[in-house]
Design an enzyme around this catalytic site. Structure first.
Site, PDB file in Angstrom:
ATOM      1  N   VAL A  67      77.304 -45.648 109.161  1.00 50.15           N
ATOM      2  CA  VAL A  67      77.491 -44.230 109.465  1.00 50.15           C
ATOM      3  C   VAL A  67      77.677 -43.483 108.154  1.00 50.15           C
ATOM      4  CG1 VAL A  67      79.025 -42.533 110.549  1.00 50.15           C
ATOM      5  CG2 VAL A  67      78.547 -44.686 111.727  1.00 50.15           C
ATOM      6  N   GLY A 112      81.158 -42.666 104.047  1.00 46.03           N
ATOM      7  CA  GLY A 112      80.349 -43.512 104.928  1.00 46.03           C
ATOM      8  C   GLY A 112      81.133 -44.753 105.302  1.00 46.03           C
ATOM      9  N   LYS A 113      80.630 -45.523 106.231  1.00 47.49           N
ATOM     10  CA  LYS A 113      81.264 -46.803 106.574  1.00 47.49           C
ATOM     11  C   LYS A 113      80.274 -47.656 107.327  1.00 47.49           C
ATOM     12  CE  LYS A 113      85.475 -48.587 106.196  1.00 47.49           C
ATOM     13  NZ  LYS A 113      86.504 -48.200 105.220  1.00 47.49           N
ATOM     14  N   GLY A 114      80.443 -48.959 107.222  1.00 47.30           N
ATOM     15  CA  GLY A 114      79.599 -49.877 107.981  1.00 47.30           C
ATOM     16  C   GLY A 114      80.447 -50.900 108.692  1.00 47.30           C
TER      17      GLY A 114
END
Ligand code: GLU
Length: 425
Positions: A67, A112-114
């Protein structure tokens, strides 16, 4: 269905809490509806299928996400989490927090992040590598040193970043290294000195500032650390080194307690040998629930979201709660602790040392020029102290809690950048 029934069917997620806190700050900042709609929602959300081969030849599949919440101040930045409890909503919340966090410490990144829904402890190292490479291939269209730069998070580490860097470099540059596409890498391929300890060290600096502010002497204080991973073990070690008595710590398997203070260097060795703090000599066992409600000066939730909720917040007996984890308090817990006069160092300030040194790593990669540890640590301390002071000033001037103050600082910087860029097309 009545609204009550609907609410019960949909227990609020970390993302609901993140949105709730966003709205509180947006109100306090008097942001227009237009600005809110530009910065509230994620810019991009990607779901990927991750099929890969197990050692026995079978195929396993997992689902993963990346994201990008906001890139108005710079490329998306944020970790990748491997955990069986990962959900898309959780990743959206974590990505949003990264946006505000980068703005609070004023590093030129967005958020962001995953995440991958996986229990990495159930995979062998070669399986973990194949899974990581396939996940990287899936999210590769979003990545790049000027687009989106992953880093470690829960249950990922420098080795994971090495595989990501290699996969991305193989796919986009025939294997020529592109180190600045990830941070938190091994030193041998462009990692930064001090990155592994940065989250814990940054949290420690905010604790020094908070103790000064509240006239609490760190020497002789009592502290409790929930979670003995990358952030928790480092901050525990620094507290121990500054004569704070670390009376209890735990990890996912259980906790240990000694009212006279645990020997942290020995406990770190024990954890290295056995994989857990459980079974450490000279300490009694303690449950997670009891650990969080021990009487202490400093409580450090350093594990996952929602550790302290409306259920247990009124039993917390700490003077300072320092959020080394992301999102460990629900808004309900926040209100209870604040009402009880607990000083909260919010996550987007407290744990921002990690992304700050990630930024230093990225700068070193882009410059092809590497700094010594002293330089990294000095710069980190300056950034953390400045951010703490800026949040504290809003807290005192506007008479708002530290969380709202930090959100106001981060969100106002993102709003200003977004307004400066204007609306496309
Ligand atoms: N995962 C860490 C965090 O939540 C570090 C992110 C980064 O360095 O990009 O802040």
């Amino acid at each position: 269905m009545s609204t009550e029934l609907l609410a019960a069917a949909h227990a609020p997620s970390a993302y609901d809490f993140a949105l709730q806190n966003f709205e509180l700050a947006a109100e306090a900042l008097e942001l227009t509806e237009c600005t809110r709609s530009l910065i509230k929602y994620p810019e991009r959300v990607l779901t990927v299928n991750i099929p890969f081969r197990l050692d026995n030849g079978d195929i396993r599949r997992y689902e993963g996400y990346r994201v990008q919440h906001n890139t108005s101040r710079g490329p998306a930045k944020g970790g990748i989490r491997y955990h069986p409890g990962v959900t898309l909503d959780e990743v959206k919340a974590l990505a949003m927090w990264m946006t505000w966090k980068c703005a609070v410490v004023d590093v030129p990144f967005g958020g962001g992040k995953g995440g991958v829904i996986v229990d990495p402890k159930q995979l062998t190292l070669p399986e973990l590598e194949r899974m990581t490479r396939r996940y990287t291939a899936g999210i590769a269209p979003l990545l790049g040193p000027q687009r989106d730069i992953p880093a470690p998070d829960v249950y990922t580490n420098a080795q994971t970043m090495g595989w990501i860097m290699d996969t991305y470099s193989m796919m986009s540059a025939g294997g020529y290294p592109i180190p600045s596409v990830v941070t938190g890498k091994p030193l041998s391929i462009g990692g930064s000195l001090g990155r592994a300890e940065a989250t814990g060290r940054g949290a420690f600096h905010t604790l020094v500032s908070a103790c000064e502010q509240l006239h609490i002497s760190m020497k002789g204080s009592k502290s409790v650390v929930q979670g003995f991973g990358n952030a928790g073990s480092v901050v525990a070690n620094l507290l121990d080194g500054h004569q704070s008595l670390v009376i209890a710590v735990n990890d996912s398997r259980g906790g240990v307690y000694n009212p006279a203070g645990l020997d942290i260097p020995k406990l770190m060795l024990h954890k290295e040998r056995t994989g857990t703090v459980v079974g450490f000599a000279h300490a009694e066992a303690i449950t997670n629930a009891d650990l969080l409600t021990l009487e202490c000066d400093i409580l450090i939730p350093a594990a996952l979201e929602n550790a302290i909720t409306g259920e247990n917040a009124h039993r917390v007996r700490a003077r300072i709660v320092a959020e080394a984890a992301n999102g460990p308090l629900t808004p309900e817990a926040d209100a209870i602790l604040e009402g009880n006069g607990v000083f909260i160092i919010p996550d987007i300030l407290c744990n921002a040392g990690g992304v700050t040194v990630s930024y230093f790593e990225w700068c070193q990669n882009e410059q092809h020029y590497y700094w010594d540890l002293h330089e990294v640590e000095n710069r980190l301390e300056r950034v953390m102290n400045k951010a703490f002071k800026e949040v504290l000033d809003i807290h005192s001037d506007r008479k708002v809690g530290m969380r709202l103050a930090a959100n106001m600082l981060g969100i106002s910087r993102v709003a200003t950048a977004t307004t400066a860029r204007g609306l496309y097309p």
